[in-house]
Design an enzyme around this catalytic site. Structure first.
Site, PDB file in Angstrom:
ATOM      1  N   HIS A  58       0.811  -1.213   0.000  1.00  0.00           N
ATOM      2  CA  HIS A  58       0.000   0.000   0.000  1.00  0.00           C
ATOM      3  C   HIS A  58       0.848   1.269   0.000  1.00  0.00           C
ATOM      4  CE1 HIS A  58      -3.573  -2.499   1.618  1.00  0.00           C
ATOM      5  NE2 HIS A  58      -3.625  -2.369   0.305  1.00  0.00           N
ATOM      6  N   CYS A 113       2.452 -12.217   1.884  1.00  0.00           N
ATOM      7  CA  CYS A 113       3.471 -12.341   2.930  1.00  0.00           C
ATOM      8  C   CYS A 113       3.316 -13.699   3.615  1.00  0.00           C
ATOM      9  CB  CYS A 113       3.302 -11.223   3.958  1.00  0.00           C
ATOM     10  SG  CYS A 113       4.474 -11.409   5.320  1.00  0.00           S
ATOM     11  N   GLU A 143      -6.489  -7.845   3.125  1.00  0.00           N
ATOM     12  CA  GLU A 143      -6.036  -9.017   3.901  1.00  0.00           C
ATOM     13  C   GLU A 143      -7.231  -9.740   4.525  1.00  0.00           C
ATOM     14  OE1 GLU A 143      -2.909  -8.346   6.847  1.00  0.00           O
ATOM     15  OE2 GLU A 143      -3.582 -10.122   7.931  1.00  0.00           O
ATOM     16  N   THR A 182      -2.894  -9.176  10.500  1.00  0.00           N
ATOM     17  CA  THR A 182      -1.492  -9.066  10.948  1.00  0.00           C
ATOM     18  C   THR A 182      -1.071  -7.654  11.336  1.00  0.00           C
ATOM     19  OG1 THR A 182      -0.826  -8.767   8.648  1.00  0.00           O
ATOM     20  CG2 THR A 182      -0.685 -11.012   9.541  1.00  0.00           C
ATOM     21  N   CYS A 212       1.961  -9.237  13.210  1.00  0.00           N
ATOM     22  CA  CYS A 212       3.305  -9.620  12.790  1.00  0.00           C
ATOM     23  C   CYS A 212       4.384  -8.845  13.547  1.00  0.00           C
ATOM     24  CB  CYS A 212       3.458  -9.427  11.282  1.00  0.00           C
ATOM     25  SG  CYS A 212       3.637  -7.706  10.807  1.00  0.00           S
ATOM     26  N   SER A 241      -2.856  -0.136   6.543  1.00  0.00           N
ATOM     27  CA  SER A 241      -3.367  -0.395   7.895  1.00  0.00           C
ATOM     28  C   SER A 241      -2.266  -0.207   8.935  1.00  0.00           C
ATOM     29  CB  SER A 241      -3.917  -1.823   7.946  1.00  0.00           C
ATOM     30  OG  SER A 241      -4.191  -2.205   9.255  1.00  0.00           O
ATOM     31  N   ASN A 242      -1.096  -0.783   8.685  1.00  0.00           N
ATOM     32  CA  ASN A 242      -0.055  -0.703   9.722  1.00  0.00           C
ATOM     33  C   ASN A 242       0.412   0.728   9.932  1.00  0.00           C
ATOM     34  OD1 ASN A 242       2.947  -0.380   8.627  1.00  0.00           O
ATOM     35  ND2 ASN A 242       1.775  -1.498   7.076  1.00  0.00           N
TER      36      ASN A 242
HETATM   37  O1  0CG Z   1      -0.678  -2.469   6.503  1.00  0.00           O
HETATM   38  P1  0CG Z   1      -1.377  -3.039   5.338  1.00  0.00           P
HETATM   39  O2  0CG Z   1      -1.857  -4.434   5.572  1.00  0.00           O
HETATM   40  O3  0CG Z   1      -2.506  -2.175   4.837  1.00  0.00           O
HETATM   41  O4  0CG Z   1      -0.353  -3.217   4.137  1.00  0.00           O
HETATM   42  P2  0CG Z   1       0.877  -2.389   3.624  1.00  0.00           P
HETATM   43  O5  0CG Z   1       1.012  -2.709   2.168  1.00  0.00           O
HETATM   44  O6  0CG Z   1       0.799  -0.962   3.987  1.00  0.00           O
HETATM   45  O7  0CG Z   1       2.105  -2.966   4.449  1.00  0.00           O
HETATM   46  C1  0CG Z   1       2.709  -4.157   4.331  1.00  0.00           C
HETATM   47  C2  0CG Z   1       2.005  -5.243   3.686  1.00  0.00           C
HETATM   48  C3  0CG Z   1       1.419  -6.121   3.132  1.00  0.00           C
HETATM   49 FE1  SF4 Z   2       4.186  -9.398   6.377  1.00  0.00          FE
HETATM   50 FE2  SF4 Z   2       3.859  -7.926   8.563  1.00  0.00          FE
HETATM   51 FE3  SF4 Z   2       5.079  -6.919   6.493  1.00  0.00          FE
HETATM   52 FE4  SF4 Z   2       2.448  -7.384   6.376  1.00  0.00          FE
HETATM   53  S1  SF4 Z   2       3.489  -5.900   7.677  1.00  0.00           S
HETATM   54  S2  SF4 Z   2       3.959  -7.834   4.795  1.00  0.00           S
HETATM   55  S3  SF4 Z   2       2.347  -9.278   7.618  1.00  0.00           S
HETATM   56  S4  SF4 Z   2       5.820  -8.671   7.736  1.00  0.00           S
END
Ligand code: 0CG
Ligand code: SF4
Length: 325
Positions: A58, A113, A143, A182, A212, A241-242
């Site tokens: 993202h 992932c 996801e 995750t 994760c 999201s993260n």
């Molecule tokens: O944090 P999300 O799941 O939205 O994804 P992003 O592409 O930002 O980060 C890592 C992955 C997959």
């Molecule tokens: Fe994998 Fe975590 Fe990275 Fe998402 S944020 S791609 S689950 S290691």
């Protein structure tokens, strides 16, 4: 990546000092490194264009960079022409997607992932054990769509927030398990899990935390710097999201945070009165954007930069066998 930087308001006096506290770990995780490498190696192997279903991660700067190398991004598999290779994004896909690609005879590669795939396998196992799955996550996120697509409809129920737990209709006799997205807030998820376990003491937990390592390390790193900062910037995208969880973590420490996609978005007046600025980046945000932001701020403030390391990361994921070696 090379858009002109915005010009700061003309300097009328000596730039004010700014202490910049940079969080570590920040930025790319092993799943993102792997997903980008899958696209690059696929272009090298198959030749351009290679199709990618959904943003590989993202971040639109990552996406633009890969477009320039020969990737074409689409949202749905039926946008991929016959005979073209297609890659599934790091966030994972419902089982029906690779099945449809195989049925069409497409060469497909899975950039999901491995930590997301692990949750997919747990979902299957819980289903085989006859348990209904409560899934903690955010509706509509790819996801979540991908993980729901690992099991038949009606066998998994989404819980987004703690209030949803009270609305569940299961009994203490029902066979239940829970799994999570995750990239959730570590703290919010712990509260939701506690509420689930209080209501359904029989509920089976995943063997290890589904959130994760990259998500939890980046949140812990923000917690370590936020109390010393007047303001915090998270480099990342609104659909990440993260990254959004990092903004929340800082806000909850009492330090206002802003999501910044790149330097051109920053209004220098945001830093008026700010003596200490925190900086981090989501797992899909390239380090080049962090440098770009620092370089821009240095055009109007006298920056002294410090990095606070709260964890070391050494995770590396293997490439799919079609691309290994
Ligand atoms: O944090 P999300 O799941 O939205 O994804 P992003 O592409 O930002 O980060 C890592 C992955 C997959
Ligand atoms: Fe994998 Fe975590 Fe990275 Fe998402 S944020 S791609 S689950 S290691």
């Amino acid at each position: 990546m090379n858009a002109p930087l915005p010009s700061a308001s003309p300097a009328t006096s000596t730039p004010q000092p700014l202490r910049l506290l940079v969080a570590a770990p920040r930025g790319f995780c092993a799943g993102v490194d792997r997903a980008i490498e899958i696209v690059e190696r696929s272009i090298a192997k198959y030749g351009a264009p290679v199709y990618v279903r959904h943003e590989i991660v993202h971040n639109r700067f990552v996406v633009e960079g890969l477009k320039a190398k020969g990737a074409i991004f689409v949202e749905e598999l039926d946008e991929v022409p016959d005979g073209s290779p297609v890659i599934f994004s790091a966030h994972g896909v419902p089982k029906a997607i690779p099945a449809a690609a195989t049925a069409r005879g497409l060469d497909w590669l899975d950039a999901t992932c491995p930590l997301v795939s692990k949750v997919h396998r747990q979902a299957e196992r819980q289903l085989e054990a006859g348990r209904h799955i409560i899934f903690i996550g955010h509706e509509g996120h790819p996801e979540v769509i991908g993980t729901f697509g690992q099991v038949p409809e009606g066998t998994m129920t989404l819980v987004e927030e703690i209030e949803d737990v009270a609305k569940l209709n299961f009994t203490t006799e029902d066979s239940l398990a829970f799994l999570t997205q995750t990239t959730l807030s570590v703290d919010d998820t712990a509260h939701i899990i506690a509420a689930l376990q209080a209501r359904y003491p029989q509920i089976v937990a995943p063997r290890a935390e589904d959130i994760c390592y990259a998500t939890s390390n980046r949140q812990a790193a923000v917690k370590a710097i936020a109390p010393d900062c007047d303001l915090l910037f998270v480099i990342g995208a609104p659909n990440s999201s993260n990254s959004m969880r990092l903004v929340e973590v800082s806000d909850r420490c009492g330090t206002p945070a802003r999501l910044v996609q790149r330097a051109t978005e920053i209004d220098p007046s945001w830093l008026d009165g700010v003596k200490v600025l925190g900086l981090t980046a989501g797992a899909s945000a390239p380090e080049s954007l962090v440098r770009e932001v620092i370089d821009f701020i240095a055009t109007f403030r006298e920056v002294s930069e410090e990095t606070l390391i709260t964890a070391e990361e050494h995770m590396i994921f293997k490439l799919p066998r079609q691309l290994a070696g």
